[in-house]
Scaffold this motif. Structure first.
Motif, PDB file in Angstrom:
ATOM      1  N   ASN A  52      -7.594   2.479  10.520  1.00 20.97           N
ATOM      2  CA  ASN A  52      -8.506   2.895   9.517  1.00 20.97           C
ATOM      3  C   ASN A  52      -7.808   3.287   8.243  1.00 20.97           C
ATOM      4  O   ASN A  52      -8.351   2.991   7.260  1.00 20.97           O
ATOM      5  CB  ASN A  52      -9.328   4.114  10.203  1.00 20.97           C
ATOM      6  N   SER A  53      -6.652   3.786   8.553  1.00 19.39           N
ATOM      7  CA  SER A  53      -5.847   4.277   7.262  1.00 19.39           C
ATOM      8  C   SER A  53      -5.447   2.963   6.452  1.00 19.39           C
ATOM      9  O   SER A  53      -5.502   2.765   5.392  1.00 19.39           O
ATOM     10  CB  SER A  53      -4.467   4.979   7.774  1.00 19.39           C
ATOM     11  N   VAL A  54      -5.049   1.981   7.225  1.00 22.23           N
ATOM     12  CA  VAL A  54      -4.537   0.646   6.544  1.00 22.23           C
ATOM     13  C   VAL A  54      -5.986   0.323   5.854  1.00 22.23           C
ATOM     14  O   VAL A  54      -5.908  -0.326   4.585  1.00 22.23           O
ATOM     15  CB  VAL A  54      -4.118  -0.497   7.439  1.00 22.23           C
ATOM     16  N   ILE A  55      -7.009   0.154   6.348  1.00 18.70           N
ATOM     17  CA  ILE A  55      -8.317  -0.321   5.721  1.00 18.70           C
ATOM     18  C   ILE A  55      -8.480   0.729   4.451  1.00 18.70           C
ATOM     19  O   ILE A  55      -9.000  -0.098   3.486  1.00 18.70           O
ATOM     20  CB  ILE A  55      -9.375  -0.431   6.675  1.00 18.70           C
ATOM     21  N   ALA A  56      -8.392   1.816   4.713  1.00 16.96           N
ATOM     22  CA  ALA A  56      -8.790   3.010   3.487  1.00 16.96           C
ATOM     23  C   ALA A  56      -7.938   2.300   2.410  1.00 16.96           C
ATOM     24  O   ALA A  56      -8.245   2.276   1.137  1.00 16.96           O
ATOM     25  CB  ALA A  56      -8.681   4.157   4.001  1.00 16.96           C
ATOM     26  N   LYS A  57      -6.568   2.076   2.715  1.00 19.36           N
ATOM     27  CA  LYS A  57      -5.706   1.935   1.791  1.00 19.36           C
ATOM     28  C   LYS A  57      -5.900   0.585   0.882  1.00 19.36           C
ATOM     29  O   LYS A  57      -5.631   0.465  -0.206  1.00 19.36           O
ATOM     30  CB  LYS A  57      -4.078   1.775   2.369  1.00 19.36           C
ATOM     31  N   LEU A  58      -6.192  -0.381   1.855  1.00 19.00           N
ATOM     32  CA  LEU A  58      -6.365  -1.933   1.200  1.00 19.00           C
ATOM     33  C   LEU A  58      -7.774  -1.829   0.272  1.00 19.00           C
ATOM     34  O   LEU A  58      -7.891  -2.496  -0.695  1.00 19.00           O
ATOM     35  CB  LEU A  58      -6.683  -2.974   2.431  1.00 19.00           C
ATOM     36  N   LYS A  59      -8.933  -0.852   0.928  1.00 15.00           N
ATOM     37  CA  LYS A  59     -10.013  -0.844   0.005  1.00 15.00           C
ATOM     38  C   LYS A  59      -9.568  -0.340  -1.582  1.00 15.00           C
ATOM     39  O   LYS A  59     -10.298  -0.717  -2.416  1.00 15.00           O
ATOM     40  CB  LYS A  59     -11.005  -0.070   0.778  1.00 15.00           C
ATOM     41  N   SER A  60      -8.854   0.734  -1.337  1.00 14.25           N
ATOM     42  CA  SER A  60      -8.235   1.471  -2.717  1.00 14.25           C
ATOM     43  C   SER A  60      -7.567   0.491  -3.450  1.00 14.25           C
ATOM     44  O   SER A  60      -7.789   0.284  -4.625  1.00 14.25           O
ATOM     45  CB  SER A  60      -7.349   2.388  -2.070  1.00 14.25           C
ATOM     46  N   GLN A  61      -6.889  -0.450  -2.974  1.00 15.09           N
ATOM     47  CA  GLN A  61      -6.035  -1.395  -3.787  1.00 15.09           C
ATOM     48  C   GLN A  61      -7.023  -2.372  -4.339  1.00 15.09           C
ATOM     49  O   GLN A  61      -6.908  -2.629  -5.253  1.00 15.09           O
ATOM     50  CB  GLN A  61      -4.912  -2.054  -2.973  1.00 15.09           C
ATOM     51  N   LEU A  62      -7.769  -2.831  -3.603  1.00 17.73           N
ATOM     52  CA  LEU A  62      -8.961  -3.974  -3.942  1.00 17.73           C
ATOM     53  C   LEU A  62      -9.664  -3.117  -5.073  1.00 17.73           C
ATOM     54  O   LEU A  62     -10.245  -3.760  -6.125  1.00 17.73           O
ATOM     55  CB  LEU A  62      -9.807  -4.088  -2.773  1.00 17.73           C
ATOM     56  N   ALA A  63     -10.058  -2.032  -4.860  1.00 18.84           N
ATOM     57  CA  ALA A  63     -10.786  -1.330  -5.992  1.00 18.84           C
ATOM     58  C   ALA A  63     -10.066  -1.312  -7.269  1.00 18.84           C
ATOM     59  O   ALA A  63     -10.558  -1.479  -8.354  1.00 18.84           O
ATOM     60  CB  ALA A  63     -11.193   0.003  -5.421  1.00 18.84           C
ATOM     61  N   ALA A  64      -8.851  -1.238  -7.061  1.00 18.76           N
ATOM     62  CA  ALA A  64      -7.923  -0.953  -8.311  1.00 18.76           C
ATOM     63  C   ALA A  64      -7.987  -2.353  -8.872  1.00 18.76           C
ATOM     64  O   ALA A  64      -7.942  -2.468 -10.408  1.00 18.76           O
ATOM     65  CB  ALA A  64      -6.523  -0.420  -8.118  1.00 18.76           C
ATOM     66  N   LEU A  65      -7.569  -3.171  -8.153  1.00 24.42           N
ATOM     67  CA  LEU A  65      -7.533  -4.775  -8.641  1.00 24.42           C
ATOM     68  C   LEU A  65      -9.164  -5.087  -9.299  1.00 24.42           C
ATOM     69  O   LEU A  65      -8.656  -5.761 -10.647  1.00 24.42           O
ATOM     70  CB  LEU A  65      -7.391  -5.823  -7.595  1.00 24.42           C
ATOM     71  N   ASN A  66      -9.918  -4.815  -8.983  1.00 22.86           N
ATOM     72  CA  ASN A  66     -11.605  -5.038  -9.435  1.00 22.86           C
ATOM     73  C   ASN A  66     -11.590  -4.338 -10.634  1.00 22.86           C
ATOM     74  O   ASN A  66     -12.298  -4.776 -11.435  1.00 22.86           O
ATOM     75  CB  ASN A  66     -12.684  -4.866  -8.285  1.00 22.86           C
ATOM     76  N   ALA A  67     -11.143  -3.046 -10.812  1.00 22.85           N
ATOM     77  CA  ALA A  67     -11.058  -2.346 -12.096  1.00 22.85           C
ATOM     78  C   ALA A  67     -10.430  -2.878 -13.013  1.00 22.85           C
ATOM     79  O   ALA A  67     -10.787  -2.750 -14.377  1.00 22.85           O
ATOM     80  CB  ALA A  67     -10.903  -0.951 -11.737  1.00 22.85           C
ATOM     81  N   ASN A  68      -9.178  -3.527 -12.743  1.00 21.15           N
ATOM     82  CA  ASN A  68      -8.588  -3.924 -13.761  1.00 21.15           C
ATOM     83  C   ASN A  68      -9.142  -5.382 -14.389  1.00 21.15           C
ATOM     84  O   ASN A  68      -8.463  -5.806 -15.433  1.00 21.15           O
ATOM     85  CB  ASN A  68      -7.331  -4.293 -13.394  1.00 21.15           C
ATOM     86  N   ARG A  69      -9.979  -5.886 -13.606  1.00 20.38           N
ATOM     87  CA  ARG A  69     -10.496  -7.377 -14.261  1.00 20.38           C
ATOM     88  C   ARG A  69     -11.371  -7.380 -15.259  1.00 20.38           C
ATOM     89  O   ARG A  69     -12.119  -6.644 -15.882  1.00 20.38           O
ATOM     90  CB  ARG A  69     -11.307  -8.119 -13.216  1.00 20.38           C
TER      91      ARG A  69
END
Length: 69
Positions: A52-69
């Motif tokens: 769950n911790s890994v998933i939360a971190k990956l979701k956070s990274q994905l959200a950051a990537l999507n925000a930069n687009r």
């Protein structure tokens, strides 16, 4: 006749004693299995928390990537 009663009592006592030993053995075995299962559950819960911790971190990274687009 008394000898026969004595033998019957001895046999009955021995059967009772064996039944008690069997019961005690079964209780010990059940306790050990319960402890083992509880340990496995704790280990699985730790793995789930880690995932769950890994998933939360990956979701956070994905959200950051999507925000930069």
């Amino acid at each position: 006749m008394d000898k026969n009663i004595g033998e019957q009592l001895n046999k009955a006592y021995e059967a009772y004693r064996q039944a008690c030993m069997d019961r005690d053995h079964a209780v010990k075995e059940l306790q050990q299995k319960t402890e083992n299962y509880m340990q496995q559950i704790r280990e699985q819960q730790e793995k789930i928390e880690l995932q769950n911790s890994v998933i939360a971190k990956l979701k956070s990274q994905l959200a950051a990537l999507n925000a930069n687009r």
